[in-house]
Design a protein around this motif. Structure first.
Motif, PDB file in Angstrom:
ATOM      1  N   THR A  56     -36.334  57.498  11.279  1.00 42.38           N
ATOM      2  CA  THR A  56     -35.837  58.241  10.353  1.00 42.38           C
ATOM      3  C   THR A  56     -37.274  59.413  10.056  1.00 42.38           C
ATOM      4  OG1 THR A  56     -36.742  56.830   8.547  1.00 42.38           O
ATOM      5  CG2 THR A  56     -34.386  56.733   9.058  1.00 42.38           C
ATOM      6  N   LEU A  57     -36.732  60.704   9.359  1.00 41.72           N
ATOM      7  CA  LEU A  57     -37.819  61.589   9.011  1.00 41.72           C
ATOM      8  C   LEU A  57     -37.780  61.745   7.464  1.00 41.72           C
ATOM      9  CD1 LEU A  57     -39.655  62.973  11.254  1.00 41.72           C
ATOM     10  CD2 LEU A  57     -37.967  65.073  10.984  1.00 41.72           C
ATOM     11  N   HIS A  58     -39.224  61.907   6.989  1.00 45.18           N
ATOM     12  CA  HIS A  58     -39.344  61.899   5.437  1.00 45.18           C
ATOM     13  C   HIS A  58     -40.154  62.942   4.985  1.00 45.18           C
ATOM     14  CE1 HIS A  58     -37.276  58.184   5.274  1.00 45.18           C
ATOM     15  NE2 HIS A  58     -37.922  57.606   6.338  1.00 45.18           N
ATOM     16  N   ALA A  59     -39.807  63.741   4.271  1.00 48.36           N
ATOM     17  CA  ALA A  59     -40.799  64.818   3.492  1.00 48.36           C
ATOM     18  C   ALA A  59     -41.634  63.977   2.440  1.00 48.36           C
ATOM     19  CB  ALA A  59     -39.837  65.726   2.722  1.00 48.36           C
ATOM     20  N   PRO A  60     -42.566  64.823   1.805  1.00 44.15           N
ATOM     21  CA  PRO A  60     -43.558  64.083   0.633  1.00 44.15           C
ATOM     22  C   PRO A  60     -42.744  63.469  -0.384  1.00 44.15           C
ATOM     23  CG  PRO A  60     -44.439  66.161   1.419  1.00 44.15           C
ATOM     24  CD  PRO A  60     -42.957  66.089   2.011  1.00 44.15           C
ATOM     25  N   GLY A  61     -43.235  62.235  -0.636  1.00 45.05           N
ATOM     26  CA  GLY A  61     -42.622  61.682  -2.131  1.00 45.05           C
ATOM     27  C   GLY A  61     -43.150  59.970  -1.831  1.00 45.05           C
ATOM     28  N   THR A  62     -42.348  59.367  -2.620  1.00 47.80           N
ATOM     29  CA  THR A  62     -42.560  57.882  -2.807  1.00 47.80           C
ATOM     30  C   THR A  62     -41.395  57.205  -2.413  1.00 47.80           C
ATOM     31  OG1 THR A  62     -44.250  58.173  -4.559  1.00 47.80           O
ATOM     32  CG2 THR A  62     -43.209  55.929  -4.316  1.00 47.80           C
ATOM     33  N   TYR A  63     -41.538  56.212  -1.665  1.00 47.72           N
ATOM     34  CA  TYR A  63     -40.338  55.583  -1.034  1.00 47.72           C
ATOM     35  C   TYR A  63     -40.326  54.051  -1.153  1.00 47.72           C
ATOM     36  CZ  TYR A  63     -39.365  60.428   0.986  1.00 47.72           C
ATOM     37  OH  TYR A  63     -39.244  61.553   1.270  1.00 47.72           O
ATOM     38  N   ARG A  64     -39.344  53.414  -1.334  1.00 52.34           N
ATOM     39  CA  ARG A  64     -39.402  51.973  -1.340  1.00 52.34           C
ATOM     40  C   ARG A  64     -38.920  51.402  -0.207  1.00 52.34           C
ATOM     41  NH1 ARG A  64     -38.975  47.903  -5.396  1.00 52.34           N
ATOM     42  NH2 ARG A  64     -37.465  46.393  -5.027  1.00 52.34           N
ATOM     43  N   ILE A  65     -39.294  50.349   0.566  1.00 47.72           N
ATOM     44  CA  ILE A  65     -38.892  49.780   1.689  1.00 47.72           C
ATOM     45  C   ILE A  65     -38.754  48.280   1.552  1.00 47.72           C
ATOM     46  CG2 ILE A  65     -41.308  49.531   2.735  1.00 47.72           C
ATOM     47  CD1 ILE A  65     -40.195  50.107   5.509  1.00 47.72           C
ATOM     48  N   THR A  66     -37.725  47.904   2.211  1.00 46.30           N
ATOM     49  CA  THR A  66     -37.352  46.544   2.162  1.00 46.30           C
ATOM     50  C   THR A  66     -37.422  45.750   3.500  1.00 46.30           C
ATOM     51  OG1 THR A  66     -35.815  46.893   0.388  1.00 46.30           O
ATOM     52  CG2 THR A  66     -35.550  44.646   1.519  1.00 46.30           C
ATOM     53  N   GLN A  67     -38.032  44.516   3.409  1.00 42.94           N
ATOM     54  CA  GLN A  67     -38.044  43.741   4.871  1.00 42.94           C
ATOM     55  C   GLN A  67     -36.733  43.635   5.593  1.00 42.94           C
ATOM     56  OE1 GLN A  67     -39.799  39.896   3.950  1.00 42.94           O
ATOM     57  NE2 GLN A  67     -41.871  40.505   4.785  1.00 42.94           N
ATOM     58  N   ASP A  68     -36.726  43.903   6.820  1.00 40.55           N
ATOM     59  CA  ASP A  68     -35.550  43.993   7.610  1.00 40.55           C
ATOM     60  C   ASP A  68     -35.960  42.915   8.930  1.00 40.55           C
ATOM     61  OD1 ASP A  68     -33.352  44.302   9.236  1.00 40.55           O
ATOM     62  OD2 ASP A  68     -33.261  46.475   8.867  1.00 40.55           O
ATOM     63  N   GLU A  69     -35.395  41.854   9.093  1.00 39.74           N
ATOM     64  CA  GLU A  69     -35.532  40.935   9.928  1.00 39.74           C
ATOM     65  C   GLU A  69     -35.020  41.564  11.382  1.00 39.74           C
ATOM     66  OE1 GLU A  69     -31.287  38.077   9.794  1.00 39.74           O
ATOM     67  OE2 GLU A  69     -33.466  37.364   9.158  1.00 39.74           O
ATOM     68  N   ARG A  70     -34.165  42.717  11.459  1.00 37.98           N
ATOM     69  CA  ARG A  70     -33.964  43.005  12.485  1.00 37.98           C
ATOM     70  C   ARG A  70     -34.932  43.816  13.080  1.00 37.98           C
ATOM     71  NH1 ARG A  70     -29.335  46.581  10.945  1.00 37.98           N
ATOM     72  NH2 ARG A  70     -30.609  47.068   9.255  1.00 37.98           N
ATOM     73  N   TYR A  71     -35.969  44.661  12.266  1.00 36.05           N
ATOM     74  CA  TYR A  71     -36.686  45.715  12.805  1.00 36.05           C
ATOM     75  C   TYR A  71     -38.153  45.065  11.812  1.00 36.05           C
ATOM     76  CZ  TYR A  71     -32.818  48.466  14.070  1.00 36.05           C
ATOM     77  OH  TYR A  71     -31.726  48.902  14.624  1.00 36.05           O
ATOM     78  N   PRO A  72     -39.020  44.047  12.654  1.00 36.47           N
ATOM     79  CA  PRO A  72     -40.174  43.568  11.643  1.00 36.47           C
ATOM     80  C   PRO A  72     -41.298  44.359  11.618  1.00 36.47           C
ATOM     81  CG  PRO A  72     -39.894  42.516  13.644  1.00 36.47           C
ATOM     82  CD  PRO A  72     -38.759  43.314  13.552  1.00 36.47           C
ATOM     83  N   TYR A  73     -41.335  45.364  12.470  1.00 36.02           N
ATOM     84  CA  TYR A  73     -42.721  46.222  12.693  1.00 36.02           C
ATOM     85  C   TYR A  73     -42.320  47.817  12.009  1.00 36.02           C
ATOM     86  CZ  TYR A  73     -43.820  42.735  16.149  1.00 36.02           C
ATOM     87  OH  TYR A  73     -43.975  41.649  16.688  1.00 36.02           O
ATOM     88  N   VAL A  74     -43.253  48.345  11.397  1.00 33.58           N
ATOM     89  CA  VAL A  74     -42.893  49.516  10.940  1.00 33.58           C
ATOM     90  C   VAL A  74     -44.195  50.572  11.102  1.00 33.58           C
ATOM     91  CG1 VAL A  74     -42.566  50.680   8.693  1.00 33.58           C
ATOM     92  CG2 VAL A  74     -41.864  48.380   8.839  1.00 33.58           C
ATOM     93  N   SER A  75     -43.866  51.671  11.557  1.00 34.98           N
ATOM     94  CA  SER A  75     -44.864  52.556  12.057  1.00 34.98           C
ATOM     95  C   SER A  75     -44.634  54.009  11.393  1.00 34.98           C
ATOM     96  CB  SER A  75     -44.988  52.688  13.683  1.00 34.98           C
ATOM     97  OG  SER A  75     -45.299  51.570  14.200  1.00 34.98           O
ATOM     98  N   PHE A  76     -45.632  54.588  10.979  1.00 33.07           N
ATOM     99  CA  PHE A  76     -45.702  55.903  10.341  1.00 33.07           C
ATOM    100  C   PHE A  76     -46.355  56.961  11.531  1.00 33.07           C
ATOM    101  CE2 PHE A  76     -45.333  53.003   7.045  1.00 33.07           C
ATOM    102  CZ  PHE A  76     -44.090  53.276   6.309  1.00 33.07           C
TER     103      PHE A  76
END
Length: 215
Positions: free
Chosen positions: A138-158
């Motif tokens: 996904t793509l995101h503009a400036p702001g504050t975002y909430r994220i929830t653990q997802d067992e399908r995708y354990p790794y998160v990169s920015f």
């Protein structure tokens, strides 16, 4: 309303399409060979876009006999089949738009498909994702975002997209950050993980590409 666009990417990367078919308000759209991929999965798309140069004569005949609303274009044109379908889908103002079969194969098409996300930033009411068996992008503009653990995708990169990202703050992550700068080409925010069920990420300027992934 939710729209699922399916292109003809490598079969081993295309998610189980039937697992993406939840709800009665989903519109399926085929892009070129992706139209035949849908039919093989037992899904009848409402629309199809393309020059259909990547299907065999037998497959093309099956597509024509299916009665799908076909939007046929010449091979030589200024937009890819995926871009045409994407812009059509955005004009429908869906709540969610998934691009499937859009990664792998030809790198030029894959990079363009990821860049199409840039055209969705102004549509704040539409969640647009590129999804395959290993990634959700996904793509995101400036702001504050909430994220929830997802067992399908354990790794998160920015990843910084187009320009430097300033003021990036990660909370609830294994590797937290506070008001950091993320440069183009930097691996600072690659392969992080949530340590809590929920976390937040925020930044002040720039554009971020978030990749949720698994091995």
């Amino acid at each position: 309303m939710k729209i699922r666009i399916v292109a003809g990417g490598p079969p081993f990367l295309i998610p189980d399409l039937n697992s993406c078919d939840s709800g009665s308000d989903i519109i399926w759209v085929g892009v070129d060979r992706g139209t035949f991929v849908l039919l093989e999965a037992g899904i009848h798309p409402k629309h199809a876009f393309g020059d259909f140069d990547s299907v065999s004569d037998v497959e093309k005949e099956a597509i024509i006999r299916s009665g799908i609303s076909l939007n046929v274009y010449q091979s030589e044109k200024d937009q890819t089949d995926m871009e045409i379908a994407f812009l059509w889908a955005m004009d429908q103002n869906p709540d969610e738009l998934l691009l499937l079969g859009a990664t792998g194969g030809r790198l030029d098409h894959e990079l363009l498909n990821l860049q199409l996300l840039f055209n969705s930033l102004e549509k704040k009411d539409t969640a647009v994702k590129v999804v395959d068996r290993h990634n959700e992008i996904t793509l995101h503009a400036p702001g504050t975002y909430r994220i929830t653990q997802d067992e399908r995708y354990p790794y998160v990169s920015f990843i910084a997209y187009k320009e430097e990202v300033s003021g990036i703050t990660l909370r609830g992550f294994k590797y937290p950050l506070q008001n950091a700068a993320l440069q183009m080409g930097s691996s600072l925010c690659i392969s992080n993980e949530l340590v809590n069920k929920n976390g937040t990420y925020s930044f002040d300027s720039g554009i971020i590409m978030m990749v949720k992934s698994r091995d």
